[in-house]
Design a protein around this motif. Sequence first.
Motif, PDB file in Angstrom:
ATOM      1  N   ILE A   1       0.845  -1.195   0.000  1.00 11.46           N
ATOM      2  CA  ILE A   1       0.000   0.000   0.000  1.00 11.46           C
ATOM      3  C   ILE A   1       0.883   1.249   0.000  1.00 11.46           C
ATOM      4  O   ILE A   1       2.095   1.178   0.189  1.00 11.46           O
ATOM      5  CB  ILE A   1      -0.942   0.047   1.221  1.00 11.46           C
ATOM      6  N   GLU A   2       0.243   2.412  -0.191  1.00 10.58           N
ATOM      7  CA  GLU A   2       0.900   3.712  -0.057  1.00 10.58           C
ATOM      8  C   GLU A   2       0.068   4.558   0.896  1.00 10.58           C
ATOM      9  O   GLU A   2      -1.164   4.505   0.856  1.00 10.58           O
ATOM     10  CB  GLU A   2       1.040   4.379  -1.428  1.00 10.58           C
ATOM     11  N   ALA A   3       0.747   5.332   1.754  1.00  9.58           N
ATOM     12  CA  ALA A   3       0.004   6.009   2.808  1.00  9.58           C
ATOM     13  C   ALA A   3       0.710   7.266   3.301  1.00  9.58           C
ATOM     14  O   ALA A   3       1.916   7.452   3.086  1.00  9.58           O
ATOM     15  CB  ALA A   3      -0.206   5.057   3.991  1.00  9.58           C
ATOM     16  N   ARG A   4      -0.054   8.096   3.977  1.00  9.82           N
ATOM     17  CA  ARG A   4       0.489   9.250   4.691  1.00  9.82           C
ATOM     18  C   ARG A   4       0.966   8.805   6.074  1.00  9.82           C
ATOM     19  O   ARG A   4       0.384   7.897   6.674  1.00  9.82           O
ATOM     20  CB  ARG A   4      -0.583  10.335   4.840  1.00  9.82           C
ATOM     21  N   VAL A   5       1.994   9.472   6.595  1.00 11.39           N
ATOM     22  CA  VAL A   5       2.565   9.023   7.866  1.00 11.39           C
ATOM     23  C   VAL A   5       1.597   9.194   9.032  1.00 11.39           C
ATOM     24  O   VAL A   5       1.629   8.410  10.001  1.00 11.39           O
ATOM     25  CB  VAL A   5       3.890   9.757   8.179  1.00 11.39           C
ATOM     26  N   ASN A   6       0.717  10.182   8.966  1.00 12.09           N
ATOM     27  CA  ASN A   6      -0.213  10.400  10.079  1.00 12.09           C
ATOM     28  C   ASN A   6      -1.279   9.317  10.164  1.00 12.09           C
ATOM     29  O   ASN A   6      -2.021   9.247  11.153  1.00 12.09           O
ATOM     30  CB  ASN A   6      -0.882  11.777   9.964  1.00 12.09           C
ATOM     31  N   ASP A   7      -1.367   8.476   9.145  1.00 10.24           N
ATOM     32  CA  ASP A   7      -2.333   7.365   9.168  1.00 10.24           C
ATOM     33  C   ASP A   7      -1.711   6.059   9.653  1.00 10.24           C
ATOM     34  O   ASP A   7      -2.399   5.030   9.687  1.00 10.24           O
ATOM     35  CB  ASP A   7      -2.916   7.147   7.761  1.00 10.24           C
TER      36      ASP A   7
ATOM     37  N   THR B   1      12.557  18.270   8.146  1.00 10.21           N
ATOM     38  CA  THR B   1      12.375  19.491   8.934  1.00 10.21           C
ATOM     39  C   THR B   1      10.903  19.894   8.930  1.00 10.21           C
ATOM     40  O   THR B   1      10.227  19.805   7.899  1.00 10.21           O
ATOM     41  CB  THR B   1      13.212  20.665   8.388  1.00 10.21           C
ATOM     42  N   ASP B   2      10.431  20.380  10.059  1.00  8.86           N
ATOM     43  CA  ASP B   2       9.039  20.839  10.140  1.00  8.86           C
ATOM     44  C   ASP B   2       8.810  22.060   9.253  1.00  8.86           C
ATOM     45  O   ASP B   2       7.727  22.237   8.696  1.00  8.86           O
ATOM     46  CB  ASP B   2       8.677  21.171  11.592  1.00  8.86           C
ATOM     47  N   HIS B   3       9.839  22.886   9.121  1.00  7.94           N
ATOM     48  CA  HIS B   3       9.714  24.076   8.277  1.00  7.94           C
ATOM     49  C   HIS B   3       9.420  23.687   6.827  1.00  7.94           C
ATOM     50  O   HIS B   3       8.506  24.229   6.183  1.00  7.94           O
ATOM     51  CB  HIS B   3      11.000  24.906   8.346  1.00  7.94           C
TER      52      HIS B   3
ATOM     53  N   ASN C   1       3.184  21.916   2.563  1.00  7.27           N
ATOM     54  CA  ASN C   1       1.787  21.719   2.983  1.00  7.27           C
ATOM     55  C   ASN C   1       1.467  20.241   3.210  1.00  7.27           C
ATOM     56  O   ASN C   1       0.380  19.762   2.868  1.00  7.27           O
ATOM     57  CB  ASN C   1       0.820  22.309   1.950  1.00  7.27           C
ATOM     58  N   LYS C   2       2.430  19.528   3.817  1.00  4.61           N
ATOM     59  CA  LYS C   2       2.228  18.106   4.086  1.00  4.61           C
ATOM     60  C   LYS C   2       1.208  17.860   5.191  1.00  4.61           C
ATOM     61  O   LYS C   2       0.621  16.781   5.276  1.00  4.61           O
ATOM     62  CB  LYS C   2       3.558  17.457   4.494  1.00  4.61           C
ATOM     63  N   MET C   3       1.035  18.829   6.081  1.00  8.99           N
ATOM     64  CA  MET C   3       0.148  18.673   7.244  1.00  8.99           C
ATOM     65  C   MET C   3       0.600  17.499   8.117  1.00  8.99           C
ATOM     66  O   MET C   3      -0.215  16.785   8.706  1.00  8.99           O
ATOM     67  CB  MET C   3      -1.309  18.520   6.811  1.00  8.99           C
ATOM     68  N   THR C   4       1.925  17.287   8.146  1.00 11.00           N
ATOM     69  CA  THR C   4       2.534  16.282   9.011  1.00 11.00           C
ATOM     70  C   THR C   4       3.762  16.913   9.661  1.00 11.00           C
ATOM     71  O   THR C   4       4.154  18.035   9.323  1.00 11.00           O
ATOM     72  CB  THR C   4       2.961  15.032   8.228  1.00 11.00           C
ATOM     73  N   THR C   5       4.372  16.179  10.600  1.00  5.55           N
ATOM     74  CA  THR C   5       5.546  16.690  11.313  1.00  5.55           C
ATOM     75  C   THR C   5       6.672  15.664  11.275  1.00  5.55           C
ATOM     76  O   THR C   5       6.447  14.483  10.959  1.00  5.55           O
ATOM     77  CB  THR C   5       5.202  16.987  12.783  1.00  5.55           C
TER      78      THR C   5
END
Length: 503
Positions: free
Chosen positions: A277-283, A308-310, A316-320
Amino acid sequence: MKILLLEHPRSICPERCNDIANTPLSSSLLTGYSAAMLRGEGHEVEIVEGYLDGLSYKEIEQRLSAMEPDILGVHMVYHWKSDVELFGFLEKVKREGFSRYITVYGFYPTFAFAEILQRYLAIDSVIIGEPELTFAELAGALSWGACLADIPGLALRDRSGNISYLRRKPVEDLDHLPFPVRTEAMFRLPEVNLQGSRGCYGGCTFCYINPFYGHGSRWRGRSPENIVAELDRIMLERGRKEFYFVDPNFFGPGQEGQKRALRLASLLKTRNIRFGIEARVNDIHEETISALVEAGLRHILIGLESGTDHSLRRLNKMTTVTQNERALRILRQHGIEPNVGFIMFEPDSTLENVRANFEFLQRNHLLKSLPVTANLLYHHQIILRGTPFYQKLEREGRLQTTSFSSYEGINIFDHAKVADLAYIMRRITNFLFNRMEGIWSGKVAEPGDTREKYAKINYLLVNTFETVLKALEAGEQFPEELKDLLVRKAENEIDEILTYTAS
């Protein structure tokens, strides 16, 4: 009507052999879904796999001549050059009457439709966004001689040469779509591609997934039951047990997305399959990943993108960074070493950004495997029409495009020292990718001393990156002749390592 759908031939450009944004993996099923919808409407449909079957245009011409289709539909894939051969072929098709109507579809034509229709008069229309419903309406209208101008999702030239189109709303309920047609060539792939969802709830500046589907598009998922019904049919008819979900974002948003994934895992658990699968890290959550691994999850691609968070905010990833590291930790605890998406060099990157990225990769043990290291230490941001970042550069007057198309923006770095490092690493890693193409594509068997050789080259790449980065940070200059010298030195060392056979 008789309709031929073409996956056109395309070649690998040596200088861009590892650029991954030619077209999203999810587009691999655009032709299959279109074929299924058209067959459901009673049309005779044939798919020609020009790329996967390695066909020449002469061989494709013979297939066209034998079928004499009323419509030729081309899944047009951009591949880093002006495809003179493809467009010349389409002109010949129209000139010699192999097909009276040509339409094209896919990510590239969705965003470059005006340019394509203005330049290539052999192409009658461009299907914008999801092709299935638009293609079915187009075929129906051509069958009855009806007006095409009011078909949503279809871009056309009028008699004055002006281009008009209406955007079609995305398909709301994906369960209503027929299962896609898969060719023998697709079944020869190591895994069967499967689409469980479309779109994304994110909004990354470098991504054109949601713009492809249209304004206001969002993540839409098939029901777990519908997915499993398709999977069961493939297992019954083909005996296949390896699958890959081509969704850009396997998980839906929030808690409902996690619940859906858990439900799908419970259905897959008894089927003894393996899948990716492919996914976002916050999931990436402990409970869900545990259930998916138990159901057969064996590999995953996650988009880390930056250390980096910056930069993550800029993208605009909306992740950290914390979420990045947490996702890596959870996956490794469950025996999965993920593939990662990462943008080492952004147009706005500073040396400080690059240093932070490098230390993030080292800290998280992501520079240990040669194919991964080579990928991570070279990737710059690819700028394609339709992405928010392309539009930002255009608004700011910073956009530069290639000589043959406005579809791709040229990556111009704000900081010359970042450009120097990016140039050196791109040259070296592209040399490596081309040198290793036979082995890494599976065409050539790996030699017995592969592990030793890979370790040496991996060290060479990491050491070169860090050495040049330190020199740049110390204020050293890298004129063209020095950069070229460094590249040739690394290429020679790679050649020596790969040529040497351990006794």
